[in-house]
Scaffold this motif. Sequence first.
Motif, PDB file in Angstrom:
ATOM      1  N   TYR A 142       0.702  -1.152  -0.148  1.00 26.04           N
ATOM      2  CA  TYR A 142      -0.126   0.038  -0.042  1.00 26.04           C
ATOM      3  C   TYR A 142       0.979   1.249  -0.074  1.00 26.04           C
ATOM      4  N   GLY A 143       2.393   1.270  -0.318  1.00 26.91           N
ATOM      5  CA  GLY A 143       2.964   2.230  -0.566  1.00 26.91           C
ATOM      6  C   GLY A 143       3.832   2.585   0.819  1.00 26.91           C
ATOM      7  N   SER A 144       5.129   3.213   0.503  1.00 30.65           N
ATOM      8  CA  SER A 144       5.842   3.726   1.444  1.00 30.65           C
ATOM      9  C   SER A 144       5.629   5.326   1.919  1.00 30.65           C
ATOM     10  N   LYS A 145       6.007   5.446   3.085  1.00 31.68           N
ATOM     11  CA  LYS A 145       5.705   6.777   3.697  1.00 31.68           C
ATOM     12  C   LYS A 145       6.947   7.033   4.574  1.00 31.68           C
ATOM     13  N   SER A 146       7.300   8.410   4.807  1.00 32.15           N
ATOM     14  CA  SER A 146       8.444   8.671   5.145  1.00 32.15           C
ATOM     15  C   SER A 146       8.168   9.623   6.652  1.00 32.15           C
ATOM     16  N   ASN A 147       9.034   9.563   7.557  1.00 30.89           N
ATOM     17  CA  ASN A 147       9.177  10.370   8.831  1.00 30.89           C
ATOM     18  C   ASN A 147       8.332   9.527   9.769  1.00 30.89           C
ATOM     19  N   ALA A 148       8.502   8.124   9.855  1.00 26.91           N
ATOM     20  CA  ALA A 148       7.847   7.341  10.955  1.00 26.91           C
ATOM     21  C   ALA A 148       8.375   7.879  12.509  1.00 26.91           C
ATOM     22  N   CYS A 149       9.722   8.361  12.529  1.00 25.74           N
ATOM     23  CA  CYS A 149      10.159   8.805  13.688  1.00 25.74           C
ATOM     24  C   CYS A 149       9.606  10.015  14.195  1.00 25.74           C
ATOM     25  N   SER A 150       8.993  10.787  13.245  1.00 22.82           N
ATOM     26  CA  SER A 150       8.366  12.097  13.975  1.00 22.82           C
ATOM     27  C   SER A 150       6.833  12.361  13.814  1.00 22.82           C
ATOM     28  N   SER A 151       6.152  11.339  13.205  1.00 25.79           N
ATOM     29  CA  SER A 151       4.778  11.552  12.913  1.00 25.79           C
ATOM     30  C   SER A 151       4.197  10.218  12.839  1.00 25.79           C
ATOM     31  N   THR A 152       2.815  10.269  12.691  1.00 25.84           N
ATOM     32  CA  THR A 152       1.932   9.018  12.461  1.00 25.84           C
ATOM     33  C   THR A 152       1.676   9.015  11.187  1.00 25.84           C
ATOM     34  N   LEU A 153       1.905   7.907  10.806  1.00 25.42           N
ATOM     35  CA  LEU A 153       1.851   7.506   9.325  1.00 25.42           C
ATOM     36  C   LEU A 153       0.559   6.892   8.942  1.00 25.42           C
ATOM     37  N   SER A 154      -0.210   7.093   7.986  1.00 22.93           N
ATOM     38  CA  SER A 154      -1.803   6.632   7.763  1.00 22.93           C
ATOM     39  C   SER A 154      -1.687   5.968   6.583  1.00 22.93           C
ATOM     40  N   TRP A 155      -2.372   4.914   6.409  1.00 23.81           N
ATOM     41  CA  TRP A 155      -2.615   4.340   5.104  1.00 23.81           C
ATOM     42  C   TRP A 155      -4.211   4.034   4.666  1.00 23.81           C
ATOM     43  N   GLY A 156      -4.960   4.834   5.542  1.00 25.20           N
ATOM     44  CA  GLY A 156      -6.480   4.778   5.134  1.00 25.20           C
ATOM     45  C   GLY A 156      -7.081   3.520   5.714  1.00 25.20           C
ATOM     46  N   ASP A 157      -8.493   3.479   5.489  1.00 28.10           N
ATOM     47  CA  ASP A 157      -9.227   2.330   6.094  1.00 28.10           C
ATOM     48  C   ASP A 157      -8.644   1.002   5.037  1.00 28.10           C
ATOM     49  N   ARG A 158      -8.205   0.043   5.759  1.00 24.12           N
ATOM     50  CA  ARG A 158      -7.904  -1.280   4.969  1.00 24.12           C
ATOM     51  C   ARG A 158      -9.150  -2.284   4.993  1.00 24.12           C
ATOM     52  N   ALA A 159      -9.269  -2.971   3.782  1.00 28.26           N
ATOM     53  CA  ALA A 159     -10.061  -4.063   3.956  1.00 28.26           C
ATOM     54  C   ALA A 159      -9.822  -5.397   4.762  1.00 28.26           C
ATOM     55  N   ASN A 160     -10.741  -6.179   5.145  1.00 27.20           N
ATOM     56  CA  ASN A 160     -10.444  -7.158   5.964  1.00 27.20           C
ATOM     57  C   ASN A 160      -9.021  -8.114   5.427  1.00 27.20           C
ATOM     58  N   GLY A 161      -8.407  -8.414   6.316  1.00 31.32           N
ATOM     59  CA  GLY A 161      -7.290  -9.177   6.041  1.00 31.32           C
ATOM     60  C   GLY A 161      -6.083  -9.082   6.868  1.00 31.32           C
ATOM     61  N   ASP A 162      -4.961  -9.690   6.683  1.00 32.81           N
ATOM     62  CA  ASP A 162      -3.632  -9.683   7.512  1.00 32.81           C
ATOM     63  C   ASP A 162      -2.923  -8.851   7.018  1.00 32.81           C
ATOM     64  N   TYR A 163      -2.206  -7.914   7.878  1.00 31.11           N
ATOM     65  CA  TYR A 163      -1.263  -6.910   7.465  1.00 31.11           C
ATOM     66  C   TYR A 163      -0.038  -6.931   8.260  1.00 31.11           C
ATOM     67  N   TYR A 164       0.936  -6.165   7.764  1.00 32.42           N
ATOM     68  CA  TYR A 164       2.419  -6.148   8.553  1.00 32.42           C
ATOM     69  C   TYR A 164       2.887  -4.764   7.880  1.00 32.42           C
ATOM     70  N   PHE A 165       3.797  -4.138   8.468  1.00 29.23           N
ATOM     71  CA  PHE A 165       4.826  -3.186   7.908  1.00 29.23           C
ATOM     72  C   PHE A 165       6.023  -3.642   7.878  1.00 29.23           C
ATOM     73  N   ARG A 166       6.767  -2.916   6.782  1.00 29.59           N
ATOM     74  CA  ARG A 166       8.219  -3.185   6.601  1.00 29.59           C
ATOM     75  C   ARG A 166       8.829  -2.052   6.411  1.00 29.59           C
ATOM     76  N   LEU A 167      10.136  -1.950   7.165  1.00 26.57           N
ATOM     77  CA  LEU A 167      11.147  -1.051   7.226  1.00 26.57           C
ATOM     78  C   LEU A 167      11.650  -0.771   5.768  1.00 26.57           C
ATOM     79  N   ASP A 168      11.267   0.458   5.279  1.00 27.64           N
ATOM     80  CA  ASP A 168      12.156   0.493   3.795  1.00 27.64           C
ATOM     81  C   ASP A 168      13.121   1.262   3.799  1.00 27.64           C
ATOM     82  N   LYS A 169      13.577   2.274   4.420  1.00 31.11           N
ATOM     83  CA  LYS A 169      14.796   3.099   4.518  1.00 31.11           C
ATOM     84  C   LYS A 169      15.000   3.523   6.071  1.00 31.11           C
ATOM     85  N   ILE A 170      16.142   3.931   6.217  1.00 25.97           N
ATOM     86  CA  ILE A 170      16.556   4.634   7.640  1.00 25.97           C
ATOM     87  C   ILE A 170      17.415   5.606   7.029  1.00 25.97           C
ATOM     88  N   ASN A 171      17.118   6.788   7.531  1.00 27.29           N
ATOM     89  CA  ASN A 171      17.744   8.178   7.247  1.00 27.29           C
ATOM     90  C   ASN A 171      17.755   8.326   5.551  1.00 27.29           C
TER      91      ASN A 171
END
Length: 139
Positions: free
Chosen positions: A91-120
């Motif tokens: 569902y796309g990558s978003k930056s600045n997880a260390c200073s803000s809440t990142l949102s991906w909107g309302d997701r459909a029924n299912g199993d989810y996880y997040f992945r760390l894409d970049k550091i600095n």
Amino acid sequence: MRVSRLSCAALTGAVATTVFGVVPAHAEGSKTTYLSNWATSYESSRWHDTNKDSASTTVRFSGCSIPSSPGTKASAAVSVWKDVFGPDTNYGSKSNACSSTLSWGDRANGDYYFRLDKINGASGAGTFHLNAKTVTIKW
């Protein structure tokens, strides 16, 4: 028959909820954890969203640090994925997880996880590792 004040208050609240339709707004689920020495491409554990509400899926890190460079300001980019048979849905990558809440909107029924894409800003494996004292996931 004697009725306590607590019983009256509970009854009054139940009647008000029924009559006025007052329902507290909150996310269906949440999870609080931490990251310790994570590299890019690491994945979180899965959570299940039954989509019984319209809450957005959010991820927030706090207390971020780079273990090899104490005092260095840390930023992170994360993506949310749906765990499905075959290639997972990104569902796309978003930056600045260390200073803000990142949102991906309302997701459909299912199993989810997040992945760390970049550091600095770097996505190369082994470039940096990340610690986060608190990771809050809501869905």
